[in-house]
Design a protein around this motif. Sequence first.
Motif, PDB file in Angstrom:
ATOM      1  N   ILE A  72     -37.543 -88.121  18.633  1.00 36.10           N
ATOM      2  CA  ILE A  72     -38.293 -89.360  18.448  1.00 36.10           C
ATOM      3  C   ILE A  72     -39.774 -89.004  18.385  1.00 36.10           C
ATOM      4  N   LYS A  73     -40.438 -89.510  17.372  1.00 32.39           N
ATOM      5  CA  LYS A  73     -41.872 -89.265  17.213  1.00 32.39           C
ATOM      6  C   LYS A  73     -42.655 -90.064  18.258  1.00 32.39           C
ATOM      7  N   VAL A  74     -43.695 -89.456  18.798  1.00 31.93           N
ATOM      8  CA  VAL A  74     -44.574 -90.141  19.735  1.00 31.93           C
ATOM      9  C   VAL A  74     -45.162 -91.361  19.029  1.00 31.93           C
ATOM     10  N   GLU A 105     -42.889 -83.819  19.410  1.00 29.51           N
ATOM     11  CA  GLU A 105     -41.932 -84.927  19.442  1.00 29.51           C
ATOM     12  C   GLU A 105     -41.216 -84.970  20.784  1.00 29.51           C
ATOM     13  N   LEU A 106     -40.483 -86.061  20.983  1.00 31.48           N
ATOM     14  CA  LEU A 106     -39.626 -86.188  22.159  1.00 31.48           C
ATOM     15  C   LEU A 106     -38.213 -85.768  21.763  1.00 31.48           C
ATOM     16  N   VAL A 131     -39.209 -95.878  23.067  1.00 31.68           N
ATOM     17  CA  VAL A 131     -39.341 -94.584  23.734  1.00 31.68           C
ATOM     18  C   VAL A 131     -40.676 -93.921  23.391  1.00 31.68           C
ATOM     19  N   GLY A 132     -40.952 -93.775  22.112  1.00 32.60           N
ATOM     20  CA  GLY A 132     -42.181 -93.114  21.675  1.00 32.60           C
ATOM     21  C   GLY A 132     -43.434 -93.875  22.055  1.00 32.60           C
ATOM     22  N   VAL A 172     -39.677 -89.158  29.174  1.00 33.02           N
ATOM     23  CA  VAL A 172     -39.390 -90.522  29.611  1.00 33.02           C
ATOM     24  C   VAL A 172     -37.951 -90.653  30.086  1.00 33.02           C
ATOM     25  N   LEU A 173     -37.758 -91.618  30.973  1.00 34.28           N
ATOM     26  CA  LEU A 173     -36.434 -92.126  31.328  1.00 34.28           C
ATOM     27  C   LEU A 173     -36.194 -93.322  30.429  1.00 34.28           C
TER      28      LEU A 173
END
Length: 146
Positions: free
Chosen positions: A62-64, A47-48, A69-70, A114-115
């Motif tokens: 957050i799940k890919v 995950e993120l 974002v994902g 990620v940004l």
Amino acid sequence: MNQQLDALLYQETNVITNLANASALINDTYEDLNWSGFYLYNYKTGELDLGPFQGKVACMHIKVGSGVVGTAYKDQSIHRVANVHEFPGHIACDSASNSEIVVPITKDGKKIGVLDIDSPSLDRFTEDNEVELAEFVKILASHMEN
């Protein structure tokens, strides 16, 4: 802003330190934001995870493939969303956010995270912002250790 980032991070390789200052620089440079920060890929959980940021409290994981974002992380492409409420599967960490831009971060082919930048205004981010932030992320990655 990008030259300032490069100078700010000169000879500093600590990831957390660099991400913290990078999110502060974005927050100070851009107007009309309510969140700017990072999500970092956790290779153990897949995950993120929330990283350094400026703004209100945020989603911690957050799940890919989930939300902007994902999805940006999964696709490894910049996602500039004029109205997040129209994005399928949008995750509303802050209900005041209306537009968003997410830029994947990689180094030497390795996906780092990620940004993520949010605004309370609709259609806040431009193509010029996208170009500038893509370069911002390249500079940031160059200051990270492998």
